[in-house]
Design a protein around this motif. Structure first.
Motif, PDB file in Angstrom:
ATOM      1  N   THR A  40       0.808  -1.231   0.000  1.00  0.00           N
ATOM      2  CA  THR A  40       0.000   0.000   0.000  1.00  0.00           C
ATOM      3  C   THR A  40       0.836   1.273   0.000  1.00  0.00           C
ATOM      4  N   TYR A  41       2.152   1.172  -0.047  1.00  0.00           N
ATOM      5  CA  TYR A  41       2.980   2.383  -0.014  1.00  0.00           C
ATOM      6  C   TYR A  41       2.720   3.310  -1.198  1.00  0.00           C
ATOM      7  N   PRO A  42       2.529   2.788  -2.427  1.00  0.00           N
ATOM      8  CA  PRO A  42       2.207   3.699  -3.538  1.00  0.00           C
ATOM      9  C   PRO A  42       0.964   4.543  -3.271  1.00  0.00           C
ATOM     10  N   LEU A  43      -0.047   3.980  -2.586  1.00  0.00           N
ATOM     11  CA  LEU A  43      -1.242   4.763  -2.260  1.00  0.00           C
ATOM     12  C   LEU A  43      -0.888   5.911  -1.314  1.00  0.00           C
ATOM     13  N   GLU A  44      -0.031   5.635  -0.342  1.00  0.00           N
ATOM     14  CA  GLU A  44       0.393   6.671   0.607  1.00  0.00           C
ATOM     15  C   GLU A  44       1.184   7.762  -0.104  1.00  0.00           C
ATOM     16  N   LEU A  45       2.075   7.355  -1.017  1.00  0.00           N
ATOM     17  CA  LEU A  45       2.889   8.341  -1.729  1.00  0.00           C
ATOM     18  C   LEU A  45       2.016   9.224  -2.625  1.00  0.00           C
ATOM     19  N   ILE A  46       1.077   8.620  -3.337  1.00  0.00           N
ATOM     20  CA  ILE A  46       0.200   9.402  -4.219  1.00  0.00           C
ATOM     21  C   ILE A  46      -0.662  10.359  -3.390  1.00  0.00           C
ATOM     22  N   LYS A  47      -1.146   9.901  -2.257  1.00  0.00           N
ATOM     23  CA  LYS A  47      -1.952  10.771  -1.381  1.00  0.00           C
ATOM     24  C   LYS A  47      -1.121  11.972  -0.921  1.00  0.00           C
ATOM     25  N   THR A  48       0.136  11.724  -0.564  1.00  0.00           N
ATOM     26  CA  THR A  48       1.003  12.814  -0.120  1.00  0.00           C
ATOM     27  C   THR A  48       1.272  13.801  -1.256  1.00  0.00           C
ATOM     28  N   ARG A  49       1.513  13.288  -2.464  1.00  0.00           N
ATOM     29  CA  ARG A  49       1.771  14.159  -3.609  1.00  0.00           C
ATOM     30  C   ARG A  49       0.538  14.987  -3.965  1.00  0.00           C
ATOM     31  N   LEU A  50      -0.630  14.407  -3.847  1.00  0.00           N
ATOM     32  CA  LEU A  50      -1.869  15.148  -4.118  1.00  0.00           C
ATOM     33  C   LEU A  50      -2.059  16.278  -3.117  1.00  0.00           C
ATOM     34  N   THR A  51      -1.648  16.030  -1.871  1.00  0.00           N
ATOM     35  CA  THR A  51      -1.805  17.047  -0.833  1.00  0.00           C
ATOM     36  C   THR A  51      -0.815  18.199  -1.023  1.00  0.00           C
ATOM     37  N   ILE A  52       0.427  17.861  -1.393  1.00  0.00           N
ATOM     38  CA  ILE A  52       1.480  18.880  -1.488  1.00  0.00           C
ATOM     39  C   ILE A  52       1.420  19.610  -2.831  1.00  0.00           C
ATOM     40  N   GLN A  53       1.339  18.857  -3.917  1.00  0.00           N
ATOM     41  CA  GLN A  53       1.383  19.440  -5.261  1.00  0.00           C
ATOM     42  C   GLN A  53      -0.040  19.737  -5.759  1.00  0.00           C
ATOM     43  N   ARG A  54      -0.631  20.760  -5.201  1.00  0.00           N
ATOM     44  CA  ARG A  54      -1.997  21.129  -5.597  1.00  0.00           C
ATOM     45  C   ARG A  54      -1.990  21.726  -7.007  1.00  0.00           C
ATOM     46  N   GLY A  55      -2.945  21.313  -7.814  1.00  0.00           N
ATOM     47  CA  GLY A  55      -3.074  21.815  -9.172  1.00  0.00           C
ATOM     48  C   GLY A  55      -2.276  21.059 -10.205  1.00  0.00           C
ATOM     49  N   VAL A  56      -1.357  20.189  -9.786  1.00  0.00           N
ATOM     50  CA  VAL A  56      -0.546  19.429 -10.734  1.00  0.00           C
ATOM     51  C   VAL A  56      -1.311  18.214 -11.252  1.00  0.00           C
ATOM     52  N   PHE A  57      -2.052  17.562 -10.370  1.00  0.00           N
ATOM     53  CA  PHE A  57      -2.797  16.369 -10.752  1.00  0.00           C
ATOM     54  C   PHE A  57      -4.298  16.629 -10.592  1.00  0.00           C
ATOM     55  N   ASN A  58      -5.064  16.034 -11.493  1.00  0.00           N
ATOM     56  CA  ASN A  58      -6.521  16.220 -11.459  1.00  0.00           C
ATOM     57  C   ASN A  58      -7.179  15.327 -10.412  1.00  0.00           C
ATOM     58  N   ASN A  59      -6.731  14.086 -10.319  1.00  0.00           N
ATOM     59  CA  ASN A  59      -7.327  13.135  -9.378  1.00  0.00           C
ATOM     60  C   ASN A  59      -6.307  12.043  -9.080  1.00  0.00           C
ATOM     61  N   PHE A  60      -6.764  11.040  -8.355  1.00  0.00           N
ATOM     62  CA  PHE A  60      -5.866   9.970  -7.926  1.00  0.00           C
ATOM     63  C   PHE A  60      -5.309   9.196  -9.114  1.00  0.00           C
ATOM     64  N   LEU A  61      -6.170   8.829 -10.054  1.00  0.00           N
ATOM     65  CA  LEU A  61      -5.725   8.053 -11.214  1.00  0.00           C
ATOM     66  C   LEU A  61      -4.780   8.863 -12.086  1.00  0.00           C
ATOM     67  N   ASP A  62      -5.065  10.151 -12.263  1.00  0.00           N
ATOM     68  CA  ASP A  62      -4.201  11.012 -13.063  1.00  0.00           C
ATOM     69  C   ASP A  62      -2.818  11.119 -12.429  1.00  0.00           C
TER      70      ASP A  62
END
Length: 408
Positions: free
Chosen positions: A239-261
């Motif tokens: 499950t580490y990739p899920l944690e990393l993607i969640k962290t990136r979504l929180t920090i890098q706002r506006g870079v990614f549209n959603n989780f899959l993106d």
């Protein structure tokens, strides 16, 4: 004077006003038949209990047990078989008749107590049962402690107040109850599969490593300790990739549209290995906690069974045992968590740079003393301890509800 009523002839002697009514008496023949007696008189009867609470007026209806004689009406002499003792004469029949009813009532109550509705759901195999139970346990425990996690986060960043009460009141005033559960859905999506894999891995490894009755130990150390460490490694890697993607979504706002993106862009632009960046420090923090947590839980369970001489543990004892295990593991491994956070901060703000985990622990102990290694333990336990207890309780309860085909 004679009169017919309902096909039965009633005869009563006409009494003058001077008649002495003190001759009225109560008689209790054992089985006196109702109806017309040999002299043409008639017996109206009731039982002793009804004489004080008549169902319809002062005189009872035809067909009862106790006769009332009137002047002019012939009275039947008691049967030779009737008891002479007044207590036996009037009270004994009531006791004899009510005894079986009381017994039947107790029996019915015992049967009603035994009728407990138990929900059972069939599943394909024991592996699926453990995975489903672990996922439910993770979702329920995470949701239950979501308000505590929200308050703890605000306390850590210093927003909405400086105490738990101030933060709670501030959130309730501006956001309401929904503010306490903000972001919980994303956390459930992340925690549910992690907890499912973790509990499944522990149960499977612990069952495999634990020797059966009469067998020798397979490993020289406690099986639950190794199984707990294995569970922590398995869930973190999966499950580490899920944690990393969640962290990136929180920090890098506006870079990614959603989780899959975010997942697609990270894999395409930075490579698959980027999904596991920082895995080693996470394993260093997770493995000791998981090993200690499951070892403490398994040890406390065995102690409870031995103390109370039972193989079944209820939901409340499981909750308490799980919470105690969470408290023990949090306290035992918290210095490692503190050292890991100091290493992650690094030289930011003029802080000391640590070469490794041991160097960090020794430096903190030298600079701040033993208290420095446990700074922030209270807020951490505020979330981890109840979460551990609820997680274990839900997991064990779900395993009892989900039964395999061969168990039916």
């Amino acid at each position: 004077m004679g009169r017919r009523s309902g096909g039965v002839r009633l005869q009563c002697a006409e009494a003058s006003p001077a008649v002495d009514w003190s001759c009225c008496f109560l008689a209790l023949p054992p089985a006196a038949p109702s109806g017309v007696d040999g002299d043409g008189g008639f017996n109206l009867s009731w039982n002793l209990h009804q004489s004080f609470h008549p169902p319809a007026g002062l005189f009872a209806s035809v067909g009862q047990q106790v006769g009332v004689g009137f002047p002019g009406a012939s009275s039947r002499s008691p049967s030779p078989e009737a008891p002479r003792d007044p207590y036996v004469k009037y009270v004994s029949p009531e006791v004899v008749e009510e005894g079986p009813l009381l017994g039947e009532g107790l029996e019915m109550r015992e049967k009603r107590k035994k009728k407990v509705v138990k929900l059972k759901i069939k599943v394909g195999n024991h592996h699926l049962k453990r995975l489903i139970s672990g996922a439910i346990a993770g979702a329920v425990s995470r949701t239950a402690v979501a308000p505590l996690e929200t308050i703890r986060t605000h306390l850590m960043v210093g927003s909405n107040g400086n105490s738990t009460t101030e933060v709670f009141q501030s959130i309730m005033k501006h956001e309401g109850w929904t503010g306490l559960f903000r972001g919980n859905f994303v956390n459930v999506i992340r925690v549910a599969p992690s907890k499912a894999i973790e509990l499944f891995a522990f149960d499977t490894a612990n069952k495999f490593l634990t020797p059966k009755s009469g067998e020798e130990q397979k490993i020289p150390i406690p099986p639950s300790l190794v199984a707990g460490a294995f569970a922590g490694v398995s869930s973190t890697i999966c499950t580490y990739p899920l944690e990393l993607i969640k962290t990136r979504l929180t920090i890098q706002r506006g870079v990614f549209n959603n989780f899959l993106d975010a997942f697609v862009k990270i894999v395409r632009d930075e490579g698959p290995t980027e999904l596991y960046r920082g895995l080693t420090p996470s394993l260093i923090g997770v493995v000791p906690y998981a090993a200690t947590n499951y070892f403490a839980y398994d040890t406390l369970k065995k102690a409870y069974k031995k103390m109370f001489k039972t193989n079944e543990i209820g939901n409340v004892p499981t909750l308490l045992i799980g919470s105690a295990a969470g408290a023990i593991s949090s306290t035992a491994t918290f210095p490692l968590e503190v050292a890991r956070k100091h290493m992650q901060v690094g030289a930011v703000g003029g802080r000391k740079v640590y070469r490794n985990m041991l160097h960090a622990l020794l430096s903190i102990l030298e600079d701040e003393g033993i208290g420095g290694l446990y700074r922030g333990l209270g807020p951490s336990c505020m979330k981890l301890v109840p979460a551990a207890g609820i997680s274990f309780m839900c997991y064990e309860a779900c395993k009892k509800i989900l039964i395999e085909e061969e168990d039916v």
